[in-house]
Design an enzyme around this catalytic site. Structure first.
Site, PDB file in Angstrom:
ATOM      1  N   ASP A 140       0.839  -1.195   0.000  1.00 18.25           N
ATOM      2  CA  ASP A 140       0.000   0.000   0.000  1.00 18.25           C
ATOM      3  C   ASP A 140       0.882   1.257   0.000  1.00 18.25           C
ATOM      4  O   ASP A 140       0.692   2.165   0.813  1.00 18.25           O
ATOM      5  CB  ASP A 140      -0.968  -0.005   1.195  1.00 18.25           C
ATOM      6  CG  ASP A 140      -2.010   1.113   1.093  1.00 18.25           C
ATOM      7  OD1 ASP A 140      -2.185   1.660  -0.013  1.00 18.25           O
ATOM      8  OD2 ASP A 140      -2.635   1.436   2.119  1.00 18.25           O
ATOM      9  N   ARG A 280       2.423  12.839  10.639  1.00 20.80           N
ATOM     10  CA  ARG A 280       1.138  12.786   9.923  1.00 20.80           C
ATOM     11  C   ARG A 280       0.356  11.582  10.436  1.00 20.80           C
ATOM     12  O   ARG A 280       0.778  10.432  10.265  1.00 20.80           O
ATOM     13  CB  ARG A 280       1.403  12.663   8.430  1.00 20.80           C
ATOM     14  CG  ARG A 280       0.173  12.389   7.570  1.00 20.80           C
ATOM     15  CD  ARG A 280       0.622  12.053   6.154  1.00 20.80           C
ATOM     16  NE  ARG A 280      -0.468  11.812   5.233  1.00 20.80           N
ATOM     17  CZ  ARG A 280      -1.090  10.629   5.083  1.00 20.80           C
ATOM     18  NH1 ARG A 280      -0.776   9.600   5.837  1.00 20.80           N
ATOM     19  NH2 ARG A 280      -2.034  10.495   4.169  1.00 20.80           N
ATOM     20  N   ASP A 282      -1.939   9.040  10.122  1.00 22.98           N
ATOM     21  CA  ASP A 282      -2.583   8.369   9.000  1.00 22.98           C
ATOM     22  C   ASP A 282      -3.896   7.716   9.423  1.00 22.98           C
ATOM     23  O   ASP A 282      -3.963   7.054  10.463  1.00 22.98           O
ATOM     24  CB  ASP A 282      -1.621   7.294   8.468  1.00 22.98           C
ATOM     25  CG  ASP A 282      -2.184   6.555   7.284  1.00 22.98           C
ATOM     26  OD1 ASP A 282      -2.358   7.192   6.236  1.00 22.98           O
ATOM     27  OD2 ASP A 282      -2.464   5.352   7.406  1.00 22.98           O
ATOM     28  N   GLU A 324      -4.917  13.361   9.162  1.00 19.72           N
ATOM     29  CA  GLU A 324      -5.337  12.927   7.828  1.00 19.72           C
ATOM     30  C   GLU A 324      -6.724  12.311   7.959  1.00 19.72           C
ATOM     31  O   GLU A 324      -6.891  11.097   8.014  1.00 19.72           O
ATOM     32  CB  GLU A 324      -4.361  11.912   7.223  1.00 19.72           C
ATOM     33  CG  GLU A 324      -4.642  11.623   5.757  1.00 19.72           C
ATOM     34  CD  GLU A 324      -5.170  10.233   5.436  1.00 19.72           C
ATOM     35  OE1 GLU A 324      -5.644  10.014   4.308  1.00 19.72           O
ATOM     36  OE2 GLU A 324      -5.124   9.346   6.299  1.00 19.72           O
ATOM     37  N   ASP A 389      -3.100  10.188  -2.808  1.00 26.34           N
ATOM     38  CA  ASP A 389      -4.330   9.400  -2.780  1.00 26.34           C
ATOM     39  C   ASP A 389      -5.322   9.886  -3.836  1.00 26.34           C
ATOM     40  O   ASP A 389      -5.090  10.866  -4.530  1.00 26.34           O
ATOM     41  CB  ASP A 389      -4.973   9.484  -1.389  1.00 26.34           C
ATOM     42  CG  ASP A 389      -4.353   8.473  -0.418  1.00 26.34           C
ATOM     43  OD1 ASP A 389      -3.872   7.419  -0.881  1.00 26.34           O
ATOM     44  OD2 ASP A 389      -4.360   8.753   0.796  1.00 26.34           O
TER      45      ASP A 389
HETATM   46  C1  GLC Z   1      -4.038   6.797   4.277  1.00 26.29           C
HETATM   47  C2  GLC Z   1      -3.034   6.897   3.162  1.00 26.29           C
HETATM   48  C3  GLC Z   1      -3.402   5.938   2.084  1.00 26.29           C
HETATM   49  C4  GLC Z   1      -3.453   4.558   2.652  1.00 26.29           C
HETATM   50  C5  GLC Z   1      -4.367   4.499   3.866  1.00 26.29           C
HETATM   51  C6  GLC Z   1      -4.139   3.241   4.639  1.00 26.29           C
HETATM   52  O1  GLC Z   1      -5.289   7.210   3.898  1.00 26.29           O
HETATM   53  O2  GLC Z   1      -2.983   8.203   2.694  1.00 26.29           O
HETATM   54  O3  GLC Z   1      -2.492   6.010   1.031  1.00 26.29           O
HETATM   55  O4  GLC Z   1      -3.938   3.675   1.682  1.00 26.29           O
HETATM   56  O5  GLC Z   1      -4.115   5.521   4.772  1.00 26.29           O
HETATM   57  O6  GLC Z   1      -2.929   3.336   5.360  1.00 26.29           O
HETATM   58  C1  GLC Z   2     -10.570   6.718   2.382  1.00 29.13           C
HETATM   59  C2  GLC Z   2     -10.152   6.992   3.740  1.00 29.13           C
HETATM   60  C3  GLC Z   2      -8.866   7.749   3.745  1.00 29.13           C
HETATM   61  C4  GLC Z   2      -7.846   7.123   2.839  1.00 29.13           C
HETATM   62  C5  GLC Z   2      -8.369   6.814   1.509  1.00 29.13           C
HETATM   63  C6  GLC Z   2      -7.379   6.019   0.728  1.00 29.13           C
HETATM   64  O1  GLC Z   2     -10.932   7.898   1.765  1.00 29.13           O
HETATM   65  O2  GLC Z   2     -11.130   7.713   4.438  1.00 29.13           O
HETATM   66  O3  GLC Z   2      -8.367   7.808   5.021  1.00 29.13           O
HETATM   67  O4  GLC Z   2      -6.805   7.997   2.609  1.00 29.13           O
HETATM   68  O5  GLC Z   2      -9.548   6.095   1.648  1.00 29.13           O
HETATM   69  O6  GLC Z   2      -7.861   5.802  -0.536  1.00 29.13           O
END
Ligand code: GLC
Ligand code: GLC
Length: 637
Positions: A140, A280, A282, A324, A389
């Site tokens: 990921d 950050r 996450d 985030e 993303d």
């Molecule tokens: C956050 C990251 C995203 C990742 C997800 C799971 O949303 O920005 O890239 O897939 O978390 O860790």
């Molecule tokens: C969803 C989640 C976000 C993540 C994203 C990844 O929007 O809410 O946290 O970054 O998926 O695609």
């Protein structure tokens, strides 16, 4: 019985303090640690009590935690940044970029060579995408972490990371690292131990039988529906279902267990030892789960994050959190505060800027920002247009309803528009995670491709290209002038287009976010340096805006107000400091827009200086806003 938390906190604090081993600290270290504990213990205790007040071993866990804070005082960190100001994030000098170490450079060592590029661009905030040890193949994009204490061998060593932090700090660039604390990879030593049947570590995750998993699945949103239905992964060999909100190899941590909280705080301290200035947080919306709820944004998620913040304030008070939360705007705002996250992505503004480019209308943008843009003093938005993303169309449906816009239909339209399925649309994006049941979907693509450069180039159409570049100018012009820290995404400053290479890689082909995660090459940089290419024009307009922003303290002004003008195609706002005003006016459409009243009333002056075009403007004579134009008007000298 109502418990007096303050009284209990003082008592527990004193008991714990008398049991800590502080003999290895110098007198100064000891005094400063005790001082920070004095002010920080009660906030910590107050947040942990609702989460773990019923745990018989909470006292034990607190003791482990405080001892690790004390030991942390001894640890050596890389050279710190010189700028010590508490509210550095409010300065107009801040400009950020998010990069993958191996996509911009090759590894951490060679990233040091990119510092001159960051400096020439004006960057002082660098978010390095996850760089810790992760599973081979699909991880990921590094968000499945196998060991928070070890840099991925593909990227270098822990020492390389510390050297990079020192080198960045010497150039006054802050380093931002991810704190991926909702889940670990299934190869993390805790997960491995759990797989071996170790009960202690099974308690670190959510292991359950099918019945229970399906009960949770009734109310939980599917984040990656194309990966798997529901939020659980079945492990027949363990006779269990494991909670996996994202990919099946990302195991959600069980924070109802205080041992997990303590263990993760210890990992967090290790991240800080690498020299980061911002962590950050996450996927922070998902960290607390309760049956019968959506398991997102629950009140106890806030207790938990505030508890992490209290730990930060005791152990490493200069580091700040960035949230985030890509969720409903009201929920996004709840994570922002002096006792929680100092910084937060601004996904609402991001999504609605794209929405207004597609519709050429700004009403949803206005009404949404009106409600959600203001945040507490000494907290700051991280404004962005694109990131690593997808784009999700998250706005408050109560607002779209009021405007007579059907939320479901409008999201469908935006998805179609941005993925090339809408006649006449300028965008060339790719769908992400289409949900087969509810039709939900998100959008991927680079800034340039989504704004129309890709189509214009393919059709060799100079008018379309002109519009596309102007869209990029308008988006950046808003992003660089709104209150907050503007954050670029790698390659967008170079006008990079979508890239399909990921389709040939089995570890990536299923995840269309890789379409905007291109390895940047010498050619990308060369194109951006050539003023005759679209890339060159994009690079220049972005660089110019950064210079203007950094050179004018008006971009740090705290006073902010949206301005409504006579046309639904225009977006405008005002910022004011003691002696200056900035009025920004943007036209989101390809039409010339007639003004019915002069802009002078907003600036309080009849003439203005447009920072973007370097010219004085007679506001009484300014009757039209050009197609897709943006003005940064300030007081004429
Ligand atoms: C956050 C990251 C995203 C990742 C997800 C799971 O949303 O920005 O890239 O897939 O978390 O860790
Ligand atoms: C969803 C989640 C976000 C993540 C994203 C990844 O929007 O809410 O946290 O970054 O998926 O695609």
């Amino acid at each position: 019985m109502v418990i007096d938390l303050s009284f209990e906190s003082t008592k527990t604090h004193q008991r714990l303090l008398s049991e800590l081993d502080l003999s290895h600290l110098t007198a100064t270290q000891k005094a400063s640690f005790i001082g920070r504990l004095e002010s920080g213990f009660e906030p910590l205790f107050t947040q942990l009590y609702p989460l773990y007040g019923n745990c018989f071993d909470l006292y034990y866990h607190l003791k482990v935690l405080l001892q690790s804070f004390a030991d942390f005082q001894k640890k050596k960190r890389p050279v710190q940044i010189k700028d010590n100001s508490e509210f550095w994030f409010e300065s107009n000098k801040n400009v950020g970029i998010a990069v993958y170490v191996d996509l911009l450079a090759d590894d951490l060592g060679s990233l040091i060579d990119k510092i001159p590029y960051f400096e020439s661009l004006g960057i002082n905030y660098l978010h390095l995408m996850p760089l810790y040890s992760a599973p081979e193949g699909n991880s990921d994009g590094g968000y499945a972490i196998s060991d928070y204490r070890t840099v991925s061998p593909n990227l270098g060593t822990n020492k390389d990371l510390k050297d990079l932090a020192s080198a960045l700090h010497k150039k006054s660039i802050r380093m931002v690292l991810d704190f991926v604390f909702n889940h670990t990879s299934d190869e993390h030593r805790w997960a491995e131990a759990a797989k071996q049947g170790d009960k202690e570590f099974q308690g670190y995750y959510y292991f359950m039988d099918e019945q229970e998993a399906s009960e949770y699945n009734q109310t939980v949103r599917e984040i990656f529906p194309q990966i798997r239905r529901g939020s659980f992964t079945h492990y027949p060999e363990l006779n269990s279902h494991v909670w996996t909100t994202f990919n099946s190899f990302q195991w959600d941590l069980n924070y109802s267990n205080p041992a997990v909280f303590v263990a993760v705080v210890e990992e967090m301290l290790h991240l800080i030892l690498n020299g980061c200035d911002v962590l950050r947080l996450d996927a922070l919306a998902f960290v607390w789960k309760e049956k019968g709820t959506v398991c997102e944004n629950l009140p106890k998620a806030h207790n938990l994050i505030k508890a992490f913040k209290a730990c930060l304030d005791i152990a490493a008070p200069k580091v700040v959190f960035k949230s985030e939360a890509i969720v409903h705007p009201d929920e996004v705002n709840k994570y922002i505060g002096a006792d929680e996250c100092t910084l937060s992505y601004n996904p609402l503004m991001m999504a609605l800027l794209w929405e207004s480019l597609a519709t050429r209308q700004t009403q949803l943008l206005y009404q949404s920002l009106e409600r959600s843009f203001q945040i507490p003093e000494h907290t700051t938005w991280i404004n962005y247009i694109r990131c690593h993303d997808d784009i999700g169309w998250l706005w408050d449906d109560a607002i779209s309803d009021r405007l007579g816009i059907n939320g479901y239909g409008h999201r469908h339209f935006l998805n179609q528009f941005y993925t090339g399925q809408f006649e006449g649309a300028f965008a060339a994006g790719v769908p992400f995670q289409e949900n087969p049941v509810n039709g939900d979907c998100r959008v991927c693509g680079t800034l340039a491709s989504l704004a129309g450069v890709e189509k214009a180039v393919a059709q060799n159409d100079p008018v379309l290209l002109d519009h596309a570049i102007k869209r990029i100018r308008v988006l950046n012009g808003i992003n660089f002038s709104m209150p907050g820290i503007p954050l670029l995404y790698q390659g967008d400053d170079l006008g990079v287009l979508n890239n399909d290479d990921y389709l040939a890689d089995p570890a990536k082909e299923e995840d269309s976010r890789w379409v905007h995660r291109k390895k940047l090459t010498g050619k990308d940089f060369a194109l951006a340096e050539d003023p005759t290419t679209p890339q060159g024009q994009i690079a220049k307009l972005i660089r110019d805006m950064i210079q203007i922003r950094k050179g004018n303290t008006i971009f740090a002004a705290q006073e902010f107000e949206l301005i409504t003008l006579n046309s639904g195609h225009l977006f405008a706002f005002k910022r004011r400091s003691a002696n200056k005003t900035l009025v920004v006016v943007a036209n989101m459409s390809e039409h010339l827009i007639q003004l019915t009243a002069p802009l002078s009333e907003h600036l309080g002056q009849d003439s203005a200086y447009n920072l973007l075009s370097n010219e004085n403007i007679d506001l009484l004579a300014l009757e039209k806003i050009q197609p897709l134009d943006i003005l940064w008007l300030t007081n004429a000298e």
